[in-house]
Design a protein around this motif. Structure first.
Motif, PDB file in Angstrom:
ATOM      1  N   VAL A  72      10.447   1.261  -0.538  1.00  0.00           N
ATOM      2  CA  VAL A  72      10.103   1.436   0.875  1.00  0.00           C
ATOM      3  C   VAL A  72       8.980   0.463   1.255  1.00  0.00           C
ATOM      4  N   ALA A  73       9.166  -0.250   2.368  1.00  0.00           N
ATOM      5  CA  ALA A  73       8.159  -1.210   2.831  1.00  0.00           C
ATOM      6  C   ALA A  73       7.037  -0.466   3.547  1.00  0.00           C
ATOM      7  N   VAL A  74       5.790  -0.830   3.242  1.00  0.00           N
ATOM      8  CA  VAL A  74       4.628  -0.147   3.809  1.00  0.00           C
ATOM      9  C   VAL A  74       3.643  -1.185   4.372  1.00  0.00           C
ATOM     10  N   ILE A  75       3.219  -0.972   5.606  1.00  0.00           N
ATOM     11  CA  ILE A  75       2.182  -1.805   6.227  1.00  0.00           C
ATOM     12  C   ILE A  75       0.964  -0.932   6.464  1.00  0.00           C
ATOM     13  N   VAL A  76      -0.188  -1.401   6.001  1.00  0.00           N
ATOM     14  CA  VAL A  76      -1.451  -0.691   6.148  1.00  0.00           C
ATOM     15  C   VAL A  76      -2.403  -1.561   6.972  1.00  0.00           C
ATOM     16  N   LYS A  87      -1.399   4.364  -7.948  1.00  0.00           N
ATOM     17  CA  LYS A  87      -1.428   5.767  -8.373  1.00  0.00           C
ATOM     18  C   LYS A  87      -0.238   6.564  -7.854  1.00  0.00           C
ATOM     19  N   HIS A  88       0.429   6.056  -6.821  1.00  0.00           N
ATOM     20  CA  HIS A  88       1.495   6.833  -6.188  1.00  0.00           C
ATOM     21  C   HIS A  88       2.843   6.116  -6.244  1.00  0.00           C
ATOM     22  N   GLY A  89       3.063   5.366  -7.320  1.00  0.00           N
ATOM     23  CA  GLY A  89       4.373   4.782  -7.560  1.00  0.00           C
ATOM     24  C   GLY A  89       4.724   3.574  -6.720  1.00  0.00           C
ATOM     25  N   GLY A  90       3.710   2.916  -6.151  1.00  0.00           N
ATOM     26  CA  GLY A  90       3.961   1.719  -5.348  1.00  0.00           C
ATOM     27  C   GLY A  90       3.208   0.530  -5.886  1.00  0.00           C
ATOM     28  N   ASN A  91       3.284  -0.564  -5.169  1.00  0.00           N
ATOM     29  CA  ASN A  91       2.483  -1.731  -5.542  1.00  0.00           C
ATOM     30  C   ASN A  91       2.163  -2.561  -4.312  1.00  0.00           C
ATOM     31  N   LEU A  92       0.957  -3.107  -4.298  1.00  0.00           N
ATOM     32  CA  LEU A  92       0.493  -3.927  -3.189  1.00  0.00           C
ATOM     33  C   LEU A  92       1.076  -5.325  -3.311  1.00  0.00           C
ATOM     34  N   THR A 152      15.074   2.542   4.679  1.00  0.00           N
ATOM     35  CA  THR A 152      15.545   3.006   3.374  1.00  0.00           C
ATOM     36  C   THR A 152      15.582   4.524   3.383  1.00  0.00           C
ATOM     37  N   GLU A 153      16.739   5.106   3.052  1.00  0.00           N
ATOM     38  CA  GLU A 153      16.842   6.564   3.030  1.00  0.00           C
ATOM     39  C   GLU A 153      16.364   7.091   1.683  1.00  0.00           C
ATOM     40  N   ALA A 157       5.733   2.888   7.501  1.00  0.00           N
ATOM     41  CA  ALA A 157       6.716   2.657   6.438  1.00  0.00           C
ATOM     42  C   ALA A 157       8.126   2.762   7.006  1.00  0.00           C
ATOM     43  N   ASN A 158       9.069   2.048   6.391  1.00  0.00           N
ATOM     44  CA  ASN A 158      10.433   1.994   6.940  1.00  0.00           C
ATOM     45  C   ASN A 158      11.385   2.948   6.229  1.00  0.00           C
ATOM     46  N   PHE A 159      11.045   4.240   6.256  1.00  0.00           N
ATOM     47  CA  PHE A 159      11.876   5.212   5.542  1.00  0.00           C
ATOM     48  C   PHE A 159      12.685   6.093   6.481  1.00  0.00           C
ATOM     49  N   GLU A 160      13.773   6.628   5.949  1.00  0.00           N
ATOM     50  CA  GLU A 160      14.595   7.638   6.613  1.00  0.00           C
ATOM     51  C   GLU A 160      14.641   8.862   5.694  1.00  0.00           C
TER      52      GLU A 160
END
Length: 255
Positions: free
Chosen positions: A94-98, A118-123, A213-214, A241-244
């Motif tokens: 999932v794409a995330v913009i902060v 820590k939460h399963g993502g990466n910068l 992304t679902e 974030a671009n989630f469904e």
């Protein structure tokens, strides 16, 4: 972003109202101070400040908090904040913009990177996910202002690009008309809409996903924890974030 407004409602149902409210007021006050410092302290002469004040009022930020934030800028008080955008990936890609405002770039970058990890993502690098979003103006009205045809006509006349009507699912999500426009037209469009439909529920610039992304239950739970942790950071202003998430999964999240 499908699912995000519903997730906000879930957060409220889980008893985080006071904490969320305090964070929201603080972040909006910071935006008002920065907007006033960067331009004229008179909202009528400063489009960014005008939008910041409008959004604060629509979220019930007290008048004295808004006035104090502007006075800080006039008096040269407070920190000199730098605006930074971080991009990364959450669970299941999932794409995330902060978006952040910070007086210490190194501290904020370190915290955001650690939170992703820590939460399963990466910068990622700047530009790594922004291409999956569009910068848009967003104006939100309650369903009570009129039917979809009435709102659509008002939006077209105001110069908006699109309207989405969400029926909602009860008291926690009463539904809304979401009006989209070019980011550079938000001030003019929102003013025109106000003349036709009255005060909006929300008026702001947002990142609108062009692809989503679902997520299943496990990844949805991980993503929500990532978003919560990022939003709890005082330096972070917004997380997109671009989630469904399906209604079935959303129901399990709220259980």
């Amino acid at each position: 972003m499908a699912g995000h407004s519903k997730w906000a409602n879930i957060q409220h149902r889980k008893g985080r109202q006071d904490k969320i409210r305090a964070k929201l007021f603080s972040k909006m006050a910071k935006e008002i101070t920065v907007a006033a410092k960067m331009g004229d302290p008179d909202p009528d002469k400063n489009p960014r400040l005008r939008l910041a004040v409008k959004e604060a009022k629509s979220n019930s930020v007290p008048k004295d908090v808004i006035e104090r934030a502007i006075k800080k800028a006039i008096g040269g008080e407070g920190e000199n904040y730098e605006e930074i955008r971080y991009e990364g990936y959450g669970p299941n890609g999932v794409a995330v913009i902060v978006e952040a405002m910070t007086d210490n770039r190194n501290r904020t970058a370190s915290t955001v990177r650690s939170t992703f990890g820590k939460h399963g993502g990466n910068l990622g690098e700047t530009g790594s996910v922004a291409f999956m979003f569009e910068r848009k103006g967003q104006v939100v009205y309650p369903l009570a202002v009129g039917d979809s045809d009435t709102v659509m006509m008002a939006a077209i006349e105001a110069g908006a690009e699109d309207v989405e009507t969400n029926a909602g699912d009860g008291d926690e999500d009463p539904g809304s008309h979401v009006i989209w426009c070019a980011d550079t037209d938000l001030g003019e469009v929102s003013s025109a809409l106000e003349g036709e439909l009255g005060e909006s529920t929300s008026t702001k610039l947002v990142w609108r996903p062009t692809t989503t992304t679902e997520l299943g239950l496990e990844d949805a739970e991980k993503l929500m924890k990532l978003i919560e942790a990022l939003e709890d950071d005082d330096d972070v202003q917004t997380v997109t974030a671009n989630f469904e998430i399906s209604d079935e999964v959303m129901a399990k999240l709220s259980a």
